[in-house]
Enzyme design. Structure first.
Site, short mmCIF file in Angstrom:
data_model
loop_
_atom_site.label_atom_id
_atom_site.label_comp_id
_atom_site.label_asym_id
_atom_site.label_seq_id
_atom_site.Cartn_x
_atom_site.Cartn_y
_atom_site.Cartn_z
N ASN A 175 -1.85 52.70 24.52
CA ASN A 175 -2.30 51.63 23.64
C ASN A 175 -3.83 51.62 23.56
O ASN A 175 -4.49 51.94 24.53
CB ASN A 175 -1.77 50.29 24.19
CG ASN A 175 -2.29 49.07 23.46
OD1 ASN A 175 -2.74 48.11 24.09
ND2 ASN A 175 -2.24 49.06 22.15
N GLY A 176 -4.36 51.27 22.39
CA GLY A 176 -5.80 51.11 22.24
C GLY A 176 -6.40 51.97 21.15
O GLY A 176 -6.35 53.21 21.23
N ASP A 177 -6.92 51.35 20.10
CA ASP A 177 -7.66 52.04 19.03
C ASP A 177 -6.83 53.06 18.27
O ASP A 177 -7.37 54.06 17.77
CB ASP A 177 -8.92 52.71 19.58
CG ASP A 177 -9.96 51.73 20.06
OD1 ASP A 177 -9.77 50.52 19.85
OD2 ASP A 177 -10.97 52.16 20.66
N GLY B 152 -1.65 47.48 18.01
CA GLY B 152 -1.85 46.05 17.89
C GLY B 152 -2.73 45.68 16.72
O GLY B 152 -2.27 45.51 15.60
N ARG B 153 -4.04 45.57 16.96
CA ARG B 153 -4.95 45.04 15.95
C ARG B 153 -4.94 45.84 14.65
O ARG B 153 -5.11 45.27 13.57
CB ARG B 153 -6.37 44.97 16.52
CG ARG B 153 -6.56 43.91 17.61
CD ARG B 153 -7.93 44.03 18.26
NE ARG B 153 -8.11 45.29 18.95
CZ ARG B 153 -9.28 45.85 19.22
NH1 ARG B 153 -10.39 45.26 18.83
NH2 ARG B 153 -9.35 47.01 19.86
N MET C 47 0.63 40.21 20.79
CA MET C 47 -0.68 39.62 20.51
C MET C 47 -0.49 38.13 20.30
O MET C 47 0.26 37.70 19.41
CB MET C 47 -1.30 40.25 19.25
CG MET C 47 -1.64 41.72 19.40
SD MET C 47 -2.27 42.45 17.86
CE MET C 47 -0.73 42.62 16.92
N ALA C 48 -1.17 37.34 21.13
CA ALA C 48 -1.06 35.88 21.04
C ALA C 48 -1.50 35.40 19.67
O ALA C 48 -2.56 35.78 19.18
CB ALA C 48 -1.89 35.21 22.14
N CYS D 193 -3.74 40.96 29.27
CA CYS D 193 -4.54 40.03 28.48
C CYS D 193 -5.89 39.79 29.15
O CYS D 193 -5.96 39.41 30.32
CB CYS D 193 -3.81 38.70 28.31
SG CYS D 193 -4.75 37.49 27.35
#
Length: 344
Positions: A201-203, A225-226, A17-18, A100
């Site tokens: 990946n995702g949620d 990630g988030r 993650m940037a 991205c």
């Protein structure tokens, strides 16, 4: 997990993650349960190799192996040169960014915009794999460019044919950015089509969701990630749940306070005092998001100019939280009810 020649603690990956997955964050996530952490993307433009930002992103001093560096760009030769450059500077795995969705990346046909041109994808992958034959190459991408063009299966086959050793797929298209809900059927389809490892990946926000995604997709691992922003201990919670089917006791206020303080010290050391204070603000915001009294705290904290004031503000806030109980207390809103339950 045996992953592209490395033995990992588990099959849990920190998503690149940037502006987030710098060395302090990667190290912290590994310490708290992640098997592998991928660096924030490094440009393939050699003219920027000497910039302060690129040098920081390529800084792996003292980092726990394996060191995975993500490169971004749209020119096959430049990407090949970037791969060689990063391997020469310590990278043990090269990850290619085709996921991205940011406009400034896609506008130069890099990131997920590359999924529109499968021939170019093939040329980039061939060039990078050929440039570093002794170093494993991985690829991160999305389910497609838009809902009408979900070509992740095709991209995955191109990757496998080029010699890419593993793929990670975010369950959204580029046009979805981070809106709506991730879907996992496309990832499950890709898993049936290739023999190389597939990372979903995702949620992935809870241990239960992690198990659901693994079961639904048949993926070899999970990339988070988030959900780990301000909650890096999520990795050990998922690790424990996948092994035992049981939840770890929730982290106490005192432990989270200590984790955050140590994280801040690493940020100050890594970025220097002035930049360190600024970078630390967003992490403090993530750690405290949704907590009782946190909105007023963040407003004040974001105005504090020195390390000493920032440390003191964090101490005061968490001492107040600890006085209210052993575990964190979230505001009574629909979005925070699940987090309150997990912390109870």
């Amino acid at each position: 997990m045996d992953f592209v020649g490395f033995t990992l603690r588990n099959n849990l990956f920190v998503a690149p993650m940037a502006g987030v997955t710098d060395r302090p964050f990667r190290q912290l996530c590994k310490k708290l349960g992640a098997g592998l952490a991928v660096s924030e993307m490094v440009t393939s433009n050699s003219l920027l190799y000497g910039s302060a930002k690129t040098l920081r992103r390529a800084n792996h001093v003292g980092e726990v192996a394996p060191i995975s560096v993500q490169i971004a760009g749209a020119d096959p030769q430049m990407m090949a040169e970037a791969a060689r450059h990063n391997v020469d500077n310590g990278a043990q795995i090269i990850d290619i960014n085709m996921g991205c969705p940011a406009k400034k990346v896609c506008n130069v046909m890099a990131g997920s915009a590359l999924m529109q041109d499968e021939q170019l994808v093939g040329r980039i992958l061939d060039a990078v794999v050929g440039a570093i034959p002794d170093t494993p190459v991985t690829l991160k991408f999305r389910t497609g460019w838009n809902l009408a063009n979900k070509n992740a299966p095709s991209i995955a086959r191109i990757a496998e044919s080029a010699g890419v050793r593993a793929v990670a797929i975010h369950g959204r298209t580029r046009c979805q950015q981070y809106t709506g809900e991730a879907e996992y059927d496309t990832i499950a389809m890709v898993k049936t089509l290739v023999k190389i490892p597939v990372i979903a990946n995702g949620d992935i926000t809870t241990p239960e969701k992690a198990k659901f995604v693994l079961d639904h997709t048949g993926a070899d691992g999970l990339m988070i990630g988030r959900a780990a922003q301000g909650r890096p201990w999520l990795f050990r919670e998922i690790e424990h749940y996948l092994k035992t089917g049981e939840h770890l006791p929730p982290a106490s206020v005192a432990e989270i306070h200590g984790i955050l303080l140590a994280h801040l010290e690493d940020l100050y050391d890594f970025y220097g005092l002035e930049t360190g204070v600024k970078v630390a603000r967003k992490h403090i915001s993530w750690y405290t998001k949704g907590l009782v009294g946190s909105a007023a705290f963040r407003r004040v904290m974001n105005t504090l100019p020195t390390i000493e004031q920032q440390r003191q503000a964090v101490d005061d806030f968490f001492h107040h939280q600890a006085a209210a109980g052993e575990h964190l207390h979230y505001e009574d809103t629909p979005n925070n009810q699940d987090r309150e339950a997990l912390a109870a």
